[in-house]
Motif scaffolding. Structure first.
Motif, mmCIF file in Angstrom:
data_model
loop_
_atom_site.group_PDB
_atom_site.id
_atom_site.type_symbol
_atom_site.label_atom_id
_atom_site.label_comp_id
_atom_site.label_asym_id
_atom_site.label_seq_id
_atom_site.Cartn_x
_atom_site.Cartn_y
_atom_site.Cartn_z
ATOM 1 N N TYR A 126 -15.052 53.065 -19.736
ATOM 2 C CA TYR A 126 -14.603 54.108 -18.183
ATOM 3 C C TYR A 126 -14.678 55.228 -18.524
ATOM 4 C CZ TYR A 126 -13.991 49.771 -15.325
ATOM 5 O OH TYR A 126 -14.785 49.080 -14.092
ATOM 6 N N ARG A 127 -15.404 56.272 -17.780
ATOM 7 C CA ARG A 127 -14.818 57.167 -18.124
ATOM 8 C C ARG A 127 -14.910 58.740 -16.884
ATOM 9 N NH1 ARG A 127 -19.801 60.573 -21.194
ATOM 10 N NH2 ARG A 127 -18.989 59.559 -22.859
ATOM 11 N N GLY A 128 -13.562 58.662 -16.333
ATOM 12 C CA GLY A 128 -13.179 58.517 -15.275
ATOM 13 C C GLY A 128 -13.105 57.435 -14.116
ATOM 14 N N THR A 129 -13.270 57.586 -13.087
ATOM 15 C CA THR A 129 -14.552 56.360 -12.270
ATOM 16 C C THR A 129 -15.197 55.844 -12.608
ATOM 17 O OG1 THR A 129 -14.666 57.865 -10.656
ATOM 18 C CG2 THR A 129 -13.145 57.062 -10.665
ATOM 19 N N ALA A 130 -16.267 56.537 -13.275
ATOM 20 C CA ALA A 130 -17.612 55.885 -13.791
ATOM 21 C C ALA A 130 -18.050 54.874 -14.985
ATOM 22 C CB ALA A 130 -19.019 57.295 -14.408
ATOM 23 N N LYS A 131 -18.622 54.051 -15.358
ATOM 24 C CA LYS A 131 -18.644 53.152 -15.966
ATOM 25 C C LYS A 131 -19.483 54.119 -16.761
ATOM 26 C CE LYS A 131 -18.403 48.725 -15.248
ATOM 27 N NZ LYS A 131 -19.058 47.818 -14.765
ATOM 28 N N VAL A 132 -19.305 54.278 -18.080
ATOM 29 C CA VAL A 132 -20.948 54.663 -19.326
ATOM 30 C C VAL A 132 -20.674 53.558 -20.240
ATOM 31 C CG1 VAL A 132 -19.772 57.013 -19.344
ATOM 32 C CG2 VAL A 132 -19.200 56.156 -20.267
ATOM 33 N N SER A 133 -22.214 53.509 -21.393
ATOM 34 C CA SER A 133 -22.859 52.959 -22.070
ATOM 35 C C SER A 133 -23.726 53.264 -22.998
ATOM 36 C CB SER A 133 -23.777 51.648 -21.216
ATOM 37 O OG SER A 133 -23.332 51.419 -20.270
ATOM 38 N N GLY A 134 -23.655 52.521 -24.313
ATOM 39 C CA GLY A 134 -23.920 53.341 -25.194
ATOM 40 C C GLY A 134 -24.114 51.946 -26.385
#
Lengths: 132, 132
Positions: A88-96
């Protein structure tokens, strides 16, 4: 037969809190699960887009021809198989992509699959004859 | 989403008779279908055994931990995805890898997957620690 996927509870660090997402440890990643994750056109498209950047991307970055719930499902399959890392980055889910982990376990696999996928996309887009 | 598999009727040569088996032509083979076919432990085992020989092998050659009908299903998935070629030799169905076709379409893919599978099998058999 479906590849075995490690249950979420087995690999989540409890100290990371309830919003932490489950990821398989390196030793839990299996070639069958990785291939299954890559064997879908939408998931392969996500992986190709992630391979073009070293940054983590929000799910909303991807313009995919499927519903939001299906998109969430595809990201979960990629995460639970060990192909991507999500946070999670803030309320967003981020992917790598877990490129280093995959390269350590299965040298060259990710690059070879991505190259094969690129070749196919070019061939289909151009209507080129197949080799041979 | 499952990879699209070419219907049997589309690629069977009618002149070959009712016992001929359907195979996708080179231009019909898709990376998603090949990865799906390889993403199963039993099918990967079949492919690894076929990779050890240039000969075609009868299905009865394989000592697999599944029923005969499941075995037939796995061979069909491998054939319809373009990974193997099957033909009748007398009353027995024999199978061989389509190595040249796969290498022409997706250079290095089959070898990389086989190497990854071998590494995993060795690691699991030896209880070795994972890299990294």
């Amino acid at each position: 037969m479906e590849p075995t996927v490690t249950p979420a509870s087995a690999t989540t660090d409890p100290a990371a809190g309830p919003r932490a997402l489950a990821h398989p440890a390196l030793a839990e990643i299996r070639i069958e699960g990785v291939l299954h994750a890559l064997a879908d056109p939408v998931r392969l498209r996500i992986v190709r887009q992630l391979a073009d950047t070293t940054d983590h991307l929000a799910c909303s970055t991807f313009d995919l021809p499927v519903s939001k719930s299906t998109t969430t499902h595809h990201f979960r399959v990629l995460r639970e198989s060990g192909v991507i890392h999500q946070t999670y980055r803030g309320t967003a889910k981020v992917s790598g992509l877990r490129t280093e982990d995959l390269d350590a376990l299965f040298p060259g696999l990710l690059a070879t699959v991505l190259a094969a996928s690129d070749r196919q996309a070019e061939r289909l887009a151009a209507g080129l004859p197949t080799p041979g």
